[in-house]
Enzyme design. Structure first.
Site, mmCIF file in Angstrom:
data_model
loop_
_atom_site.group_PDB
_atom_site.id
_atom_site.type_symbol
_atom_site.label_atom_id
_atom_site.label_comp_id
_atom_site.label_asym_id
_atom_site.label_seq_id
_atom_site.Cartn_x
_atom_site.Cartn_y
_atom_site.Cartn_z
ATOM 1 N N ALA A 120 -5.801 -2.010 3.898
ATOM 2 C CA ALA A 120 -7.004 -1.529 4.258
ATOM 3 C C ALA A 120 -6.622 -0.269 5.268
ATOM 4 O O ALA A 120 -7.423 0.607 5.388
ATOM 5 C CB ALA A 120 -7.918 -2.661 5.132
ATOM 6 N N GLU A 146 1.296 -2.460 -5.948
ATOM 7 C CA GLU A 146 1.785 -3.167 -4.916
ATOM 8 C C GLU A 146 3.413 -2.957 -4.870
ATOM 9 O O GLU A 146 3.768 -2.835 -6.186
ATOM 10 C CB GLU A 146 1.447 -4.746 -5.011
ATOM 11 C CG GLU A 146 0.032 -5.035 -4.968
ATOM 12 C CD GLU A 146 -0.421 -6.681 -4.910
ATOM 13 O OE1 GLU A 146 0.504 -7.265 -5.329
ATOM 14 O OE2 GLU A 146 -1.504 -6.656 -4.447
#
Length: 242
Positions: free
Chosen positions: A120, A191
């Protein structure tokens, strides 16, 4: 500006930030005191303790911005800030209501505060949070984010699974929908990867690479080490349907 934008904080089978410790260490340089923004999760003390434990082997002191009588002063006294992951909507609303948003944006843009983001915290470095993966569990005043980079980022990017029986949209389909309404490149970082921005240079780091989505073009595969500095010169066009 100096930005280190991580797709994620934890890799499968590894401890918190283990995959990026060396990169974080080099990025921070002699800035050994870090202001941490834990607003994306509810447990601010617990989240700050996790980050402090992860960075302790590097000799980095972590101070949660929430521990100050005025959170803005914690950021003002630091040479580096780490904005952690969690829910992007909750993070942005808290940054706005505490006033930390304006202090971080001013100091990072001026070049006197190094910025580490994860998930985020990385998403908010774009002009808007519209390419977050999160549910809007709260409503921020607006979707306007820091805008440190002129393009969008999608952390935790997941490739379509050809053998999946899931009938909902894939991440690629969601980003294609975004491009139907907005003419802005989206960098989907898998990721284990990150983006390092230093002045006018942007380089993809870590593992697993990324995909670059642009309107009216096939997604472009990017490998670790790719130079994506051209993205820093684009002019985004929001609310501009194809």
């Amino acid at each position: 500006m100096d930005l280190l934008l991580l797709s994620n904080s934890r890799n499968h089978g590894q401890s918190f930030l283990a995959h990026a410790l060396e990169e974080i260490d080099g990025f921070l340089g002699d800035a050994r005191r870090l202001a941490f923004v834990p607003y994306a999760l509810r447990d601010h003390d617990g989240y700050t303790a996790i980050i402090a434990e992860a960075l302790a082997p590097l000799g980095i002191e972590v101070v949660g911005v929430h521990t100050g009588a005025d959170p803005r002063t914690v950021v003002a006294d630091a040479r580096a800030v780490f904005v952690g992951g969690g829910n992007t909507f909750r993070l942005l609303r808290a940054l706005r209501t505490t006033g930390v948003f304006d202090v971080v944006r001013h100091r990072v843009t001026a070049g006197d505060l190094r910025y580490v983001g994860s998930s985020a915290g990385t998403n908010l470095t774009a002009p808007t949070l519209r390419t977050t993966n999160d549910m809007p569990i709260v409503e921020p005043p607006s979707f306007e984010a820091f805008g440190f980079v002129p393009f969008q980022i999608n952390p935790h990017y997941l490739d379509p699974a050809p053998d999946s029986t899931h009938m909902g949209e894939t991440r690629e389909q969601r980003l294609t929908e975004f491009l139907e309404e907005n003419d802005v490149p989206v960098l989907g970082i898998r990721e284990g990867g990150w983006l390092r921005v230093s002045g006018e240079t942007a380089t993809l780091g870590g593992a697993n690479g990324a995909r670059l989505f642009t309107r009216a073009a096939e997604p472009r595969e990017l490998t670790p080490g790719a130079d994506v500095s051209e993205l820093l010169a684009i002019r985004p066009r929001y609310d501009s349907p194809a």
